[in-house]
Design a protein around this motif. Structure first.
Motif, PDB file in Angstrom:
ATOM      1  N   PRO A   1     -42.042   1.183   7.336  1.00 48.56           N
ATOM      2  CA  PRO A   1     -41.516  -0.049   6.724  1.00 48.56           C
ATOM      3  C   PRO A   1     -40.015  -0.237   6.940  1.00 48.56           C
ATOM      4  CG  PRO A   1     -42.864   1.167   5.154  1.00 48.56           C
ATOM      5  CD  PRO A   1     -42.714   2.029   6.377  1.00 48.56           C
ATOM      6  N   ASN A   2     -39.295   0.848   7.193  1.00 49.50           N
ATOM      7  CA  ASN A   2     -37.852   0.795   7.434  1.00 49.50           C
ATOM      8  C   ASN A   2     -37.535   0.911   8.921  1.00 49.50           C
ATOM      9  OD1 ASN A   2     -37.111   0.587   4.678  1.00 49.50           O
ATOM     10  ND2 ASN A   2     -37.510   2.772   4.445  1.00 49.50           N
ATOM     11  N   TYR A   3     -38.378   0.312   9.773  1.00 51.43           N
ATOM     12  CA  TYR A   3     -38.176   0.464  11.217  1.00 51.43           C
ATOM     13  C   TYR A   3     -36.855  -0.132  11.683  1.00 51.43           C
ATOM     14  CZ  TYR A   3     -39.584  -4.387  12.104  1.00 51.43           C
ATOM     15  OH  TYR A   3     -39.657  -5.749  12.139  1.00 51.43           O
ATOM     16  N   ILE A   4     -36.347  -1.130  10.988  1.00 53.07           N
ATOM     17  CA  ILE A   4     -35.061  -1.709  11.392  1.00 53.07           C
ATOM     18  C   ILE A   4     -33.945  -0.698  11.175  1.00 53.07           C
ATOM     19  CG2 ILE A   4     -33.376  -3.526  10.919  1.00 53.07           C
ATOM     20  CD1 ILE A   4     -35.745  -5.345  10.250  1.00 53.07           C
ATOM     21  N   VAL A   5     -33.989   0.015  10.056  1.00 50.15           N
ATOM     22  CA  VAL A   5     -32.995   1.061   9.788  1.00 50.15           C
ATOM     23  C   VAL A   5     -33.093   2.139  10.860  1.00 50.15           C
ATOM     24  CG1 VAL A   5     -32.297   2.851   8.142  1.00 50.15           C
ATOM     25  CG2 VAL A   5     -32.971   0.587   7.314  1.00 50.15           C
ATOM     26  N   LYS A   6     -34.316   2.536  11.205  1.00 51.98           N
ATOM     27  CA  LYS A   6     -34.496   3.536  12.272  1.00 51.98           C
ATOM     28  C   LYS A   6     -33.991   2.998  13.606  1.00 51.98           C
ATOM     29  CE  LYS A   6     -38.068   6.418  10.426  1.00 51.98           C
ATOM     30  NZ  LYS A   6     -39.244   7.205  10.712  1.00 51.98           N
ATOM     31  N   GLY A   7     -34.165   1.708  13.839  1.00 52.23           N
ATOM     32  CA  GLY A   7     -33.666   1.113  15.074  1.00 52.23           C
ATOM     33  C   GLY A   7     -32.174   1.320  15.236  1.00 52.23           C
TER      34      GLY A   7
ATOM     35  N   PHE B   1     -42.218   2.449  14.610  1.00 54.35           N
ATOM     36  CA  PHE B   1     -42.473   1.024  14.415  1.00 54.35           C
ATOM     37  C   PHE B   1     -43.348   0.772  13.200  1.00 54.35           C
ATOM     38  CE2 PHE B   1     -44.633  -3.009  15.081  1.00 54.35           C
ATOM     39  CZ  PHE B   1     -43.528  -3.833  15.203  1.00 54.35           C
ATOM     40  N   ASN B   2     -44.221   1.709  12.874  1.00 62.17           N
ATOM     41  CA  ASN B   2     -45.099   1.542  11.717  1.00 62.17           C
ATOM     42  C   ASN B   2     -44.402   1.840  10.398  1.00 62.17           C
ATOM     43  OD1 ASN B   2     -47.333   0.786  13.283  1.00 62.17           O
ATOM     44  ND2 ASN B   2     -47.758   2.915  13.758  1.00 62.17           N
TER      45      ASN B   2
ATOM     46  N   THR C   1     -36.209   4.678  25.514  1.00 61.56           N
ATOM     47  CA  THR C   1     -37.351   4.022  24.890  1.00 61.56           C
ATOM     48  C   THR C   1     -36.833   2.846  24.086  1.00 61.56           C
ATOM     49  OG1 THR C   1     -37.254   5.554  23.030  1.00 61.56           O
ATOM     50  CG2 THR C   1     -38.793   6.087  24.799  1.00 61.56           C
ATOM     51  N   PHE C   2     -37.735   1.939  23.741  1.00 62.48           N
ATOM     52  CA  PHE C   2     -37.327   0.716  23.066  1.00 62.48           C
ATOM     53  C   PHE C   2     -38.157   0.490  21.811  1.00 62.48           C
ATOM     54  CE2 PHE C   2     -36.688   0.143  27.649  1.00 62.48           C
ATOM     55  CZ  PHE C   2     -35.307   0.053  27.654  1.00 62.48           C
ATOM     56  N   LEU C   3     -37.523  -0.090  20.829  1.00 63.21           N
ATOM     57  CA  LEU C   3     -38.173  -0.492  19.589  1.00 63.21           C
ATOM     58  C   LEU C   3     -37.985  -2.000  19.504  1.00 63.21           C
ATOM     59  CD1 LEU C   3     -39.534   0.536  16.966  1.00 63.21           C
ATOM     60  CD2 LEU C   3     -37.262   0.693  15.986  1.00 63.21           C
ATOM     61  N   ILE C   4     -39.076  -2.744  19.612  1.00 61.65           N
ATOM     62  CA  ILE C   4     -38.998  -4.201  19.721  1.00 61.65           C
ATOM     63  C   ILE C   4     -39.859  -4.844  18.648  1.00 61.65           C
ATOM     64  CG2 ILE C   4     -39.360  -6.184  21.226  1.00 61.65           C
ATOM     65  CD1 ILE C   4     -39.303  -4.174  23.592  1.00 61.65           C
ATOM     66  N   SER C   5     -39.313  -5.869  18.025  1.00 64.35           N
ATOM     67  CA  SER C   5     -40.055  -6.651  17.049  1.00 64.35           C
ATOM     68  C   SER C   5     -39.853  -8.126  17.385  1.00 64.35           C
ATOM     69  CB  SER C   5     -39.544  -6.357  15.641  1.00 64.35           C
ATOM     70  OG  SER C   5     -40.108  -7.250  14.703  1.00 64.35           O
ATOM     71  N   ALA C   6     -40.931  -8.882  17.367  1.00 63.19           N
ATOM     72  CA  ALA C   6     -40.847 -10.327  17.607  1.00 63.19           C
ATOM     73  C   ALA C   6     -41.599 -11.037  16.496  1.00 63.19           C
ATOM     74  CB  ALA C   6     -41.428 -10.684  18.963  1.00 63.19           C
ATOM     75  N   LEU C   7     -40.936 -11.961  15.851  1.00 59.91           N
ATOM     76  CA  LEU C   7     -41.525 -12.751  14.777  1.00 59.91           C
ATOM     77  C   LEU C   7     -41.841 -14.130  15.336  1.00 59.91           C
ATOM     78  CD1 LEU C   7     -42.136 -12.570  11.733  1.00 59.91           C
ATOM     79  CD2 LEU C   7     -39.865 -13.500  11.336  1.00 59.91           C
ATOM     80  N   LYS C   8     -43.085 -14.518  15.232  1.00 61.00           N
ATOM     81  CA  LYS C   8     -43.503 -15.789  15.840  1.00 61.00           C
ATOM     82  C   LYS C   8     -42.945 -16.987  15.092  1.00 61.00           C
ATOM     83  CE  LYS C   8     -47.746 -16.966  13.493  1.00 61.00           C
ATOM     84  NZ  LYS C   8     -48.900 -17.757  13.743  1.00 61.00           N
ATOM     85  N   ASP C   9     -42.891 -18.081  15.795  1.00 65.42           N
ATOM     86  CA  ASP C   9     -42.539 -19.366  15.214  1.00 65.42           C
ATOM     87  C   ASP C   9     -43.699 -19.788  14.314  1.00 65.42           C
ATOM     88  OD1 ASP C   9     -42.024 -22.034  14.666  1.00 65.42           O
ATOM     89  OD2 ASP C   9     -41.693 -22.611  16.739  1.00 65.42           O
ATOM     90  N   PRO C  10     -43.445 -20.100  13.044  1.00 65.50           N
ATOM     91  CA  PRO C  10     -44.547 -20.447  12.145  1.00 65.50           C
ATOM     92  C   PRO C  10     -45.296 -21.715  12.551  1.00 65.50           C
ATOM     93  CG  PRO C  10     -42.434 -20.750  11.052  1.00 65.50           C
ATOM     94  CD  PRO C  10     -42.156 -20.118  12.370  1.00 65.50           C
ATOM     95  N   THR C  11     -44.708 -22.535  13.405  1.00 64.60           N
ATOM     96  CA  THR C  11     -45.376 -23.757  13.828  1.00 64.60           C
ATOM     97  C   THR C  11     -46.080 -23.610  15.174  1.00 64.60           C
ATOM     98  OG1 THR C  11     -43.393 -24.627  14.911  1.00 64.60           O
ATOM     99  CG2 THR C  11     -43.690 -25.161  12.579  1.00 64.60           C
ATOM    100  N   SER C  12     -46.078 -22.384  15.736  1.00 66.86           N
ATOM    101  CA  SER C  12     -46.704 -22.149  17.045  1.00 66.86           C
ATOM    102  C   SER C  12     -47.840 -21.145  16.920  1.00 66.86           C
ATOM    103  CB  SER C  12     -45.674 -21.615  18.040  1.00 66.86           C
ATOM    104  OG  SER C  12     -44.729 -22.598  18.342  1.00 66.86           O
ATOM    105  N   GLY C  13     -48.482 -20.909  18.030  1.00 70.56           N
ATOM    106  CA  GLY C  13     -49.573 -19.942  18.074  1.00 70.56           C
ATOM    107  C   GLY C  13     -49.067 -18.515  18.005  1.00 70.56           C
ATOM    108  N   ASN C  14     -50.012 -17.596  17.977  1.00 73.29           N
ATOM    109  CA  ASN C  14     -49.674 -16.172  17.912  1.00 73.29           C
ATOM    110  C   ASN C  14     -49.063 -15.687  19.219  1.00 73.29           C
ATOM    111  OD1 ASN C  14     -50.636 -15.866  15.288  1.00 73.29           O
ATOM    112  ND2 ASN C  14     -52.716 -15.454  16.000  1.00 73.29           N
ATOM    113  N   LEU C  15     -48.275 -14.637  19.128  1.00 70.82           N
ATOM    114  CA  LEU C  15     -47.711 -13.988  20.313  1.00 70.82           C
ATOM    115  C   LEU C  15     -48.738 -12.985  20.823  1.00 70.82           C
ATOM    116  CD1 LEU C  15     -44.141 -13.283  18.916  1.00 70.82           C
ATOM    117  CD2 LEU C  15     -44.828 -15.160  20.403  1.00 70.82           C
ATOM    118  N   ASP C  16     -48.997 -12.965  22.105  1.00 69.38           N
ATOM    119  CA  ASP C  16     -49.982 -12.017  22.626  1.00 69.38           C
ATOM    120  C   ASP C  16     -49.354 -10.844  23.368  1.00 69.38           C
ATOM    121  OD1 ASP C  16     -49.246 -13.649  24.766  1.00 69.38           O
ATOM    122  OD2 ASP C  16     -51.189 -13.518  25.732  1.00 69.38           O
ATOM    123  N   ARG C  17     -48.079 -10.925  23.707  1.00 70.74           N
ATOM    124  CA  ARG C  17     -47.419  -9.800  24.380  1.00 70.74           C
ATOM    125  C   ARG C  17     -45.910 -10.013  24.386  1.00 70.74           C
ATOM    126  NH1 ARG C  17     -50.296 -12.229  28.297  1.00 70.74           N
ATOM    127  NH2 ARG C  17     -49.178 -13.726  29.562  1.00 70.74           N
ATOM    128  N   ILE C  18     -45.209  -8.916  24.641  1.00 68.09           N
ATOM    129  CA  ILE C  18     -43.763  -8.947  24.849  1.00 68.09           C
ATOM    130  C   ILE C  18     -43.529  -8.404  26.250  1.00 68.09           C
ATOM    131  CG2 ILE C  18     -41.545  -7.956  24.168  1.00 68.09           C
ATOM    132  CD1 ILE C  18     -42.648  -7.766  21.316  1.00 68.09           C
TER     133      ILE C  18
END
Length: 103
Positions: free
Chosen positions: A54-60, A51-52, A81-98
């Motif tokens: 920079p090409n984690y999507i390719v590894k996914g 996940f760390n 195992t799972f590789l998960i990425s969540a991009l927050k809505d720019p008009t909302s608050g931060n995401l605290d968990r998945i």
């Protein structure tokens, strides 16, 4: 008080037929919060360092399947195992968990 939520659909196009087909294949995610963008991969060979990278999507894609895929060729006794990425809505608050809910 009203209940509301959002559903994300991973469809091939933005047509009624493509959206319906994707929902039938369970290529979806849902939230009752912000309108986030989610990438979800499952496989048997992910490492914490993936996940760390920079090409984690390719590894996914290389090490597993996206949320609309089927995990196959599972090694006996090994849990996926799972590789998960969540991009927050720019008009909302931060995401605290998945939260992953197995259905």
């Amino acid at each position: 008080m009203e209940a509301s939520g959002y559903i994300g659909v991973c469809a091939e196009s933005n047509t009624r037929a493509a959206l319906w087909d994707a929902m039938k294949r369970k290529e979806t995610y849902a939230t009752t919060g912000s309108r986030m963008t989610v990438l979800f991969f499952g496989g048997f060979n992910y490492a914490a360092c993936d996940f760390n990278d920079p090409n984690y999507i390719v590894k996914g894609y290389n090490k597993g399947v996206p949320m609309r895929g089927d995990i196959s060729n599972d090694p006996e006794g090994k849990a996926p195992t799972f590789l998960i990425s969540a991009l927050k809505d720019p008009t909302s608050g931060n995401l605290d968990r998945i939260q992953v809910v197995k259905g």
